[in-house]
Design a protein around this motif. Structure first.
Motif, PDB file in Angstrom:
ATOM      1  N   VAL A 138       0.065   4.228   0.957  1.00  0.00           N
ATOM      2  CA  VAL A 138       1.215   5.009   0.532  1.00  0.00           C
ATOM      3  C   VAL A 138       2.319   4.888   1.623  1.00  0.00           C
ATOM      4  O   VAL A 138       3.522   4.741   1.160  1.00  0.00           O
ATOM      5  N   THR A 139       2.117   4.990   2.925  1.00  0.00           N
ATOM      6  CA  THR A 139       2.922   4.938   3.712  1.00  0.00           C
ATOM      7  C   THR A 139       3.846   3.425   3.585  1.00  0.00           C
ATOM      8  O   THR A 139       4.985   3.499   3.890  1.00  0.00           O
ATOM      9  N   GLU A 140       3.056   2.548   3.549  1.00  0.00           N
ATOM     10  CA  GLU A 140       3.733   1.057   3.397  1.00  0.00           C
ATOM     11  C   GLU A 140       4.603   1.054   2.191  1.00  0.00           C
ATOM     12  O   GLU A 140       5.443   0.445   2.093  1.00  0.00           O
ATOM     13  N   ALA A 174       7.495   2.981   3.112  1.00  0.00           N
ATOM     14  CA  ALA A 174       8.465   2.235   3.897  1.00  0.00           C
ATOM     15  C   ALA A 174       9.189   0.797   3.128  1.00  0.00           C
ATOM     16  O   ALA A 174      10.159   0.449   3.611  1.00  0.00           O
ATOM     17  N   GLY A 175       8.276   0.358   2.452  1.00  0.00           N
ATOM     18  CA  GLY A 175       8.547  -1.048   1.771  1.00  0.00           C
ATOM     19  C   GLY A 175       9.641  -0.603   0.769  1.00  0.00           C
ATOM     20  O   GLY A 175      10.151  -1.647   0.172  1.00  0.00           O
ATOM     21  N   GLY A 176       9.590   0.690   0.340  1.00  0.00           N
ATOM     22  CA  GLY A 176      10.754   0.823  -0.844  1.00  0.00           C
ATOM     23  C   GLY A 176      12.112   1.338  -0.523  1.00  0.00           C
ATOM     24  O   GLY A 176      12.611   1.710  -1.329  1.00  0.00           O
ATOM     25  N   PHE A 181      20.458   3.228   0.578  1.00  0.00           N
ATOM     26  CA  PHE A 181      19.104   3.767   1.444  1.00  0.00           C
ATOM     27  C   PHE A 181      18.634   4.922   0.818  1.00  0.00           C
ATOM     28  O   PHE A 181      17.345   5.314   0.630  1.00  0.00           O
ATOM     29  N   ARG A 182      19.433   5.961   0.732  1.00  0.00           N
ATOM     30  CA  ARG A 182      19.147   7.188   0.356  1.00  0.00           C
ATOM     31  C   ARG A 182      18.698   7.139  -1.080  1.00  0.00           C
ATOM     32  O   ARG A 182      17.626   7.661  -1.400  1.00  0.00           O
ATOM     33  N   PHE A 183      19.437   6.562  -2.298  1.00  0.00           N
ATOM     34  CA  PHE A 183      19.059   6.296  -3.325  1.00  0.00           C
ATOM     35  C   PHE A 183      17.682   5.819  -3.408  1.00  0.00           C
ATOM     36  O   PHE A 183      16.784   6.218  -4.173  1.00  0.00           O
ATOM     37  N   ALA A 184      17.439   4.536  -2.582  1.00  0.00           N
ATOM     38  CA  ALA A 184      16.059   3.893  -2.723  1.00  0.00           C
ATOM     39  C   ALA A 184      14.854   4.682  -2.245  1.00  0.00           C
ATOM     40  O   ALA A 184      13.882   4.715  -2.924  1.00  0.00           O
ATOM     41  N   LEU A 185      15.225   5.534  -1.196  1.00  0.00           N
ATOM     42  CA  LEU A 185      14.217   6.354  -0.758  1.00  0.00           C
ATOM     43  C   LEU A 185      13.704   7.522  -1.632  1.00  0.00           C
ATOM     44  O   LEU A 185      12.563   8.006  -1.848  1.00  0.00           O
ATOM     45  N   ILE A 234      13.234   2.737   9.652  1.00  0.00           N
ATOM     46  CA  ILE A 234      12.644   1.534   8.880  1.00  0.00           C
ATOM     47  C   ILE A 234      13.415   0.215   9.059  1.00  0.00           C
ATOM     48  O   ILE A 234      12.948  -0.964   9.561  1.00  0.00           O
ATOM     49  N   THR A 235      14.975   0.364   9.054  1.00  0.00           N
ATOM     50  CA  THR A 235      15.744  -0.588   9.498  1.00  0.00           C
ATOM     51  C   THR A 235      15.420  -1.362  10.797  1.00  0.00           C
ATOM     52  O   THR A 235      15.318  -2.316  11.000  1.00  0.00           O
TER      53      THR A 235
END
Ligand code: HEM
Ligand code: 2DC
Length: 469
Positions: free
Chosen positions: A277-279, A282-284, A160-164, A194-195
């Protein structure tokens, strides 16, 4: 002769019968398996009415092609009412994810230029590569610390950290520093929200959020709190870049990130930019991280395949001499592995469109305006469509056989996933670095199933061991 709409098989006349199967098969968290079961019962097309929405469900690639030809100029998915209800409640603007019609199209065209066009995605490679390398450094450090020459953990939190960190580097052109030991509690809260946002969305697919709001239901309150946290955190990130850009407009020729590019382009209003950009932020997070977790799990189950992939990566490395863009063009099996993961473990259980013209599928007439769903999870596991479907076999995506409308994990056409290129490059670079550095192993005899929490997730923690080569 074509049969009528009312002749389509299914329990749509009897919502009670549908509700019974729904409940008997484990309900909410089992939607993907209920769809498989329905296709087994009714065949390749069925009509259903669950809760307050009605749809026609299909499974075959040739039928998917017919569906997408009838999606019109402004393709529309099933509206996730919980998401629009939150924005209406807080009077926030819709971003590209939730807009429809001309409003959607004009935003999407501008965003496409900065987020998925081939002209810009090359800029993402060095940014995402840096994060991939840092992930590897972090793992080496954890191995050293363990004193055992290996590291065993439920890697989902790390991913999760890596993806964010990855998606933020691309959006903001800056690092957040999430791969260090100490992570800012607000950022951790953002990830958790997000989860939670996804999890609290799924019941509201069946019970109208307006109703839940009126009775003060906990899911609605949790959902609002989750989005509030997501928006306020994203807002802080966006404001930060906006302020810097006003103080010193970038001009050193360095790629400044998606947000700054959009601001400088000056074609979308600030409010529109913020919403989309918020989406994207959050989507990423949960999407790519969980896909990478499933991929590591599959590679741990098939060590020989893992070696094959490693060999491909080493060869590509040798011949590309550190040129990552070149490297990404010579790893077909790694790309096949990502497709194969998404075939068995898609993020989205289905793709949906409201069709804008009458069509005929499986010899049934379907009127314009109908919500048609392609069962992506069911398609990926169907033996007629993918021989020996439960075998994880990345090479099936290389062979000469036809892949016509079979690779649909990111959706299709102008409404497909906006984050697709970010996601693909991020995942490819991650796997390259991981395979070059570690052997991936798993605990014996743990079979992991899946559960639906709006997106499809593993139903238990996956423990993996990373060992330096
Ligand atoms: C839409 C899948 C990662 C942002 C979608 C859709 C799917 C999907 C199936 C619906 C497409 C359609 O209806 O045709 C995935 C998968 C991912 C992933 C499998 C990774 C493994 C991401 C990432 C981001 C993102 C990393 C953000 C950076 C979006 C947005 C939309 C979308 C904004 C809505 C686009 C629109 O309505 O115009 N995604 N996604 N996704 N995704 Fe992704
Ligand atoms: C969920 O029946 C099941 O990519 C519903 O990054 C139909 C449905 C509609 C829209 C789908 C959703 C399902 C799953 C999650 C998707 C979403 C569209 C975009 C979203 C596929 C299949 C996702 C995960 C986005 C989310 C971005 C958001 C957090 C800002």
């Amino acid at each position: 002769t074509v049969r009528s709409y009312d002749e389509i098989p299914g329990n749509w006349r009897n919502s009670l019968a549908s509700l019974y199967t729904f409940w008997k098969l484990g309900g909410l968290k089992n939607i993907h398996r209920i769809m498989v079961n329905n296709f087994n019962t009714f065949g390749p097309i069925y009509r259903e009415k669950v809760g307050y929405y009605e749809s026609v469900n299909i499974i075959n690639p040739v039928d998917a092609a017919i569906l997408f030809k009838a999606e019109g100029r402004y393709p529309e998915r099933l509206t996730v009412e919980a998401w629009t209800a939150y924005r209406d409640y807080r009077t926030r603007r819709y971003g590209v994810l939730l807009k429809n019609g001309e409003d959607w199209r004009s935003s999407r065209v501008i965003l496409n230029k900065e987020v998925i066009s081939p002209q810009v995605v090359g800029n993402f490679v060095p940014l995402l590569d840096e994060v991939g390398q840092d992930f590897v450094s972090r793992v080496h450090k954890q191995i050293e610390r363990s004193g055992k020459g290996r590291w065993t953990a439920d890697l989902s939190h790390e991913l999760f950290r890596f993806a964010l960190e990855s998606v933020s580097h691309v959006l903001y052109g800056e690092r957040l520093g999430l791969l260090q030991d100490h992570i800012d509690p607000d950022t951790q809260k953002f990830i958790d929200c997000i989860t939670l946002m996804f999890k609290t969305t799924s019941p509201m697919l069946y019970i109208p959020p307006a109703l839940l709001r009126r009775v003060g239901a906990k899911v609605w309150r949790d959902h609002v709190e989750a989005w509030d946290t997501i928006f306020s955190h994203a807002d802080r990130c966006i404001q930060n870049i906006y302020r810097k850009l006003r103080q010193s407009p970038a001009s050193d020729g360095k790629y400044p990130g998606v947000l700054a590019s959009l601001l400088m382009l000056d074609k979308l209003s600030i409010e529109d930019i913020k919403a989309s950009v918020t989406e994207l932020m959050a989507g990423g997070v949960d999407t790519t991280s969980i896909t990478l977790l499933w991929t590591m799990y599959e590679l741990a189950r098939y060590p020989d395949l893992q070696e094959q992939l490693r060999a491909e990566v080493q060869d590509a490395w040798a011949s590309s001499q550190g040129d990552m863009i070149k490297m990404l063009k010579s790893i077909p099996l790694v790309k096949g592995a990502i497709k194969e993961t998404l075939r068995l473990h898609p993020v989205a259980v289905s793709l949906q469109r409201y069709i804008t013209e009458d069509i005929v599928i499986q010899n049934y007439h379907i009127p314009s305006g109908t919500l048609v769903q392609l069962g992506l999870y069911a398609m990926g596991r169907n033996p007629q469509i993918f021989p020996r479907p439960l075998q994880y076999n990345p090479a099936r995506w290389l062979k000469g056989e036809s892949h016509y409308f079979k690779s649909l994990s990111f959706g299709f056409g102008p409404r497909q996933c906006l984050g697709r290129r970010i996601a693909e490059i991020e995942m490819q670079l991650f796997l390259i670095h991981l395979l070059q550095n570690f052997k991936i192993e798993k605990q014996r005899q743990v079979d992991v199933g899946s559960t639906f929490e709006l997106i499809i997730l593993p139903d238990k923690p996956i423990l993996l061991t990373l060992r330096p080569l």
